[in-house]
Scaffold this motif. Structure first.
Motif, PDB file in Angstrom:
ATOM      1  N   ARG A 162      74.226  40.449  -2.584  1.00 57.30           N
ATOM      2  CA  ARG A 162      73.456  40.248  -1.111  1.00 57.30           C
ATOM      3  C   ARG A 162      74.536  39.767  -0.217  1.00 57.30           C
ATOM      4  O   ARG A 162      74.706  38.459  -0.513  1.00 57.30           O
ATOM      5  CB  ARG A 162      72.053  39.700  -1.014  1.00 57.30           C
ATOM      6  N   PRO A 163      75.002  40.351   0.823  1.00 56.28           N
ATOM      7  CA  PRO A 163      75.885  39.639   1.671  1.00 56.28           C
ATOM      8  C   PRO A 163      75.289  38.574   2.546  1.00 56.28           C
ATOM      9  O   PRO A 163      76.257  37.543   3.121  1.00 56.28           O
ATOM     10  CB  PRO A 163      76.179  40.773   2.629  1.00 56.28           C
ATOM     11  N   GLU A 164      74.040  38.543   2.707  1.00 58.56           N
ATOM     12  CA  GLU A 164      73.382  37.454   3.364  1.00 58.56           C
ATOM     13  C   GLU A 164      73.434  36.068   2.629  1.00 58.56           C
ATOM     14  O   GLU A 164      73.227  35.050   3.474  1.00 58.56           O
ATOM     15  CB  GLU A 164      71.777  37.707   3.647  1.00 58.56           C
ATOM     16  N   VAL A 165      73.592  36.237   1.438  1.00 61.21           N
ATOM     17  CA  VAL A 165      73.826  34.685   0.653  1.00 61.21           C
ATOM     18  C   VAL A 165      75.130  34.531   0.420  1.00 61.21           C
ATOM     19  O   VAL A 165      75.955  34.867   0.016  1.00 61.21           O
ATOM     20  CB  VAL A 165      73.034  35.107  -0.790  1.00 61.21           C
ATOM     21  N   GLY A 166      75.272  33.184   0.978  1.00 57.88           N
ATOM     22  CA  GLY A 166      76.623  32.580   0.798  1.00 57.88           C
ATOM     23  C   GLY A 166      76.743  31.661  -0.380  1.00 57.88           C
ATOM     24  O   GLY A 166      77.361  32.020  -1.300  1.00 57.88           O
ATOM     25  N   GLY A 167      75.963  30.484  -0.285  1.00 57.44           N
ATOM     26  CA  GLY A 167      76.005  29.662  -1.451  1.00 57.44           C
ATOM     27  C   GLY A 167      74.915  30.053  -2.449  1.00 57.44           C
ATOM     28  O   GLY A 167      73.720  30.418  -1.943  1.00 57.44           O
ATOM     29  N   LEU A 168      75.188  30.062  -3.617  1.00 52.27           N
ATOM     30  CA  LEU A 168      74.263  30.376  -4.638  1.00 52.27           C
ATOM     31  C   LEU A 168      74.621  29.466  -5.906  1.00 52.27           C
ATOM     32  O   LEU A 168      75.757  29.478  -6.457  1.00 52.27           O
ATOM     33  CB  LEU A 168      74.475  32.123  -4.898  1.00 52.27           C
ATOM     34  N   LYS A 169      73.395  28.863  -6.585  1.00 46.06           N
ATOM     35  CA  LYS A 169      73.623  28.137  -7.656  1.00 46.06           C
ATOM     36  C   LYS A 169      72.220  28.031  -8.413  1.00 46.06           C
ATOM     37  O   LYS A 169      71.213  28.207  -7.655  1.00 46.06           O
ATOM     38  CB  LYS A 169      73.879  26.747  -7.212  1.00 46.06           C
ATOM     39  N   ILE A 170      72.343  28.042  -9.958  1.00 49.59           N
ATOM     40  CA  ILE A 170      71.219  27.888 -10.555  1.00 49.59           C
ATOM     41  C   ILE A 170      71.216  26.751 -11.118  1.00 49.59           C
ATOM     42  O   ILE A 170      72.326  26.478 -11.718  1.00 49.59           O
ATOM     43  CB  ILE A 170      70.700  29.269 -11.321  1.00 49.59           C
ATOM     44  N   TYR A 171      70.093  25.843 -11.178  1.00 48.19           N
ATOM     45  CA  TYR A 171      70.250  24.438 -11.696  1.00 48.19           C
ATOM     46  C   TYR A 171      69.583  24.582 -12.954  1.00 48.19           C
ATOM     47  O   TYR A 171      69.134  25.637 -13.563  1.00 48.19           O
ATOM     48  CB  TYR A 171      69.337  23.357 -10.672  1.00 48.19           C
TER      49      TYR A 171
END
Length: 186
Positions: A162-171
């Motif tokens: 998705r281009p709307e999502v910049g930062g992405l992380k799973i904890y």
């Protein structure tokens, strides 16, 4: 429930008629014409009672059909909240979030099941207690932490696409962070 009319050997309540019987009745009472180049075997139904495209805007012809654009579409995010596909944690406001991020979460819930939004806007003190970065996008209500309740397989790849999502992380605890900042992961 009392059964009434006998519609081509189908038994229905008095007010009900099946679609196949309506179609059969229309074909039986509508004049037919032969298709060009065909013999008597191929008949083409002629629906003389349907208005032409030029008359579809005339409310005298169409009755109370809604005009295009007069019925607003229900927002996907609020509809998902209303039907329980997105659960909001108290203290996690969503009104300040960018519309694009809310749409991403609504799409995520439609594809992968129930989503709970754990954190959105934070004060400086709350961000510090949560272990957030000094310039976290949570401070500007441009980030959210969420949890998927069902399967997670493919969810990260979907969010990455998705281009709307910049930062992405799973904890490690399963919480997923998304924001609309520059494209990055850490």
């Amino acid at each position: 429930m009392s059964t009434g009319s006998d519609c081509r050997n189908h038994r229905f309540p008095r007010e009900t008629i099946c679609a196949a019987c309506v179609a059969g009745a229309l074909l039986a009472t509508t004049p037919v014409a032969r298709a060009e180049g065909e013999g008597t075997a191929a008949l083409v139904p002629q629906y003389a009672s349907l208005p032409g495209p030029e008359r579809l805007k005339d409310t005298g012809v169409t009755g109370s059909l809604p005009r295009t654009g007069t019925v607003p579409a229900a927002p996907l995010f609020s509809g998902s909240v209303a039907n329980g596909r997105i659960m909001l944690r108290s203290g996690a406001p969503t009104g300040c979030l960018p519309t694009a991020l809310r749409e991403v979460v609504a799409d995520l819930s439609a594809r992968f099941g129930t989503v709970s939004i754990e954190s959105t806007h934070r004060t400086v003190g709350r961000n510090r207690r949560a272990g957030g970065a000094g310039h976290s996008l949570h401070l500007a209500c441009r980030a959210m932490d969420l949890r998927l309740h069902n399967r997670q397989r493919g969810a990260m790849a979907y969010l990455r696409s998705r281009p709307e999502v910049g930062g992405l992380k799973i904890y490690r605890n399963g919480i997923i962070h998304i924001d609309n900042g520059s494209r990055r992961s850490w």
